[in-house]
Design a protein around this motif. Sequence first.
Motif, short mmCIF file in Angstrom:
data_model
loop_
_atom_site.label_atom_id
_atom_site.label_comp_id
_atom_site.label_asym_id
_atom_site.label_seq_id
_atom_site.Cartn_x
_atom_site.Cartn_y
_atom_site.Cartn_z
N SER A 25 0.79 -1.23 0.00
CA SER A 25 0.00 0.00 0.00
C SER A 25 0.82 1.27 0.00
O SER A 25 0.26 2.37 -0.11
N LYS A 28 -0.03 3.48 -2.82
CA LYS A 28 -1.11 4.48 -2.80
C LYS A 28 -0.55 5.90 -2.84
O LYS A 28 -1.20 6.82 -3.36
N HIS A 75 -10.05 7.84 1.77
CA HIS A 75 -10.78 6.70 2.32
C HIS A 75 -12.00 7.16 3.14
O HIS A 75 -12.33 6.58 4.17
N SER A 81 -14.27 -2.11 1.82
CA SER A 81 -12.81 -2.21 1.76
C SER A 81 -12.33 -2.74 0.42
O SER A 81 -11.31 -2.30 -0.11
N HIS A 110 -12.62 4.87 6.40
CA HIS A 110 -12.76 3.42 6.26
C HIS A 110 -11.88 2.99 5.10
O HIS A 110 -12.17 3.27 3.94
N TYR A 111 -10.78 2.33 5.42
CA TYR A 111 -9.75 1.99 4.42
C TYR A 111 -10.34 1.17 3.28
O TYR A 111 -11.00 0.15 3.50
N SER A 112 -10.12 1.62 2.06
CA SER A 112 -10.75 0.99 0.91
C SER A 112 -9.79 0.82 -0.25
O SER A 112 -9.43 1.80 -0.92
N ASN A 113 -9.38 -0.41 -0.50
CA ASN A 113 -8.55 -0.70 -1.66
C ASN A 113 -9.32 -0.48 -2.96
O ASN A 113 -8.77 0.00 -3.95
N GLY A 115 -11.48 1.69 -3.53
CA GLY A 115 -11.50 3.12 -3.83
C GLY A 115 -10.29 3.54 -4.63
O GLY A 115 -10.38 4.38 -5.54
N TYR A 116 -9.14 2.97 -4.32
CA TYR A 116 -7.92 3.29 -5.08
C TYR A 116 -7.91 2.60 -6.44
O TYR A 116 -7.22 3.04 -7.36
N ASP A 191 -3.95 0.52 -5.81
CA ASP A 191 -3.99 0.25 -4.37
C ASP A 191 -2.73 -0.45 -3.89
O ASP A 191 -2.53 -0.58 -2.68
N TYR A 242 -5.14 11.05 8.12
CA TYR A 242 -4.85 10.59 6.76
C TYR A 242 -4.94 11.76 5.80
O TYR A 242 -5.83 12.61 5.89
#
Length: 252
Positions: A25, A28, A75, A81, A110-113, A115-116, A191, A242
Amino acid sequence: LATEGVANVDARQPTIGSTLFQIGSIGKIFTAIAILQLYEDGLLDIHAPVQTCLPWFEVQTVYDDPITVHHLLTHTAGIISGMDFTGEHAYEVYSLRDTETSTPPGTYFHYSNVGYKALTLILERLTGVSYGEVIQKRILTPLGMVSTLPVITHESRKRMAIGYTHLYDDRPAPPSLPLVPAPWMEYGYGDGSIVSNAQDMCTFMRMLMHDGVTASGEAVISEYAFARMVTPYIDAFGVHQYGYGMIVSTFD
C-alpha cells in the motif's frame, strides 16, 4: 545502506540493497501523486463527483452528497474495503453498484482498496494509458528509480524476494509455526502494485522530505499540491490522520 534477512528462506539467499520487494500500500502514495499531477494539469477537479470521470460509477446510498475524488483519496467515501477477488479492477469497481455506503461521504475513515482501484480507472481514462505507464512516465523516470517496476508481473517474480505467509490461516500464528510462500498474482492497480528496493525507495523518500522536489531540483508535484497531499483531512487508525495516500502523524 544496511540490510538484514533473507530473500529466499530455502536457499538462504541474503537480502541486499537491490533486492526487489512488493511494497504494497505504499503504492497508494504514487497513485495520489499521479492524481495531483492531473489536477495541476487542469484535467481533474479533486472535489468533483467521481461520475464526472467515470460516468458508470455507482454505489447504492441514502445520502445526498456525491462521492468525490477527494473522498476516494482519503478513504472517506463510505464504500467497502474491497476483496481483491479478481485480477481486474474495472470489474470490482463496477460491482460497487451491488453494495451500499455505510456513512455520508467525508465523515468517517474506512480503508478501501477498491477506492484506489477507482482512482486507477480515473488515471487511465484521463491519460489514455495503463496505470503502469502513468506511474513509469510521471514518477519513476523523473525520479531515476531505475530498478522499480510499476506493476507486478510473472516476469518480475524471479527477480523479487519471496513473500511468505503462515501455513495455517485458521489459528493464531506464533513464530514456531511454519511459513509457506504467499499466493501470487499479476497485479497492476493503484492500491498497491509497485515493486521496488531499498535503494530506490530512499530516492523516493528524499523526494517526499523535500516537498516533492527531486535531487536534481525538478518538482514531481508543486509545493501547493504536495501540501494538499500531506494535509491531515480525517482521523485514522486511532491516533493518526490521513492525507492523500498516506498516514499523517505528529510526534512530540
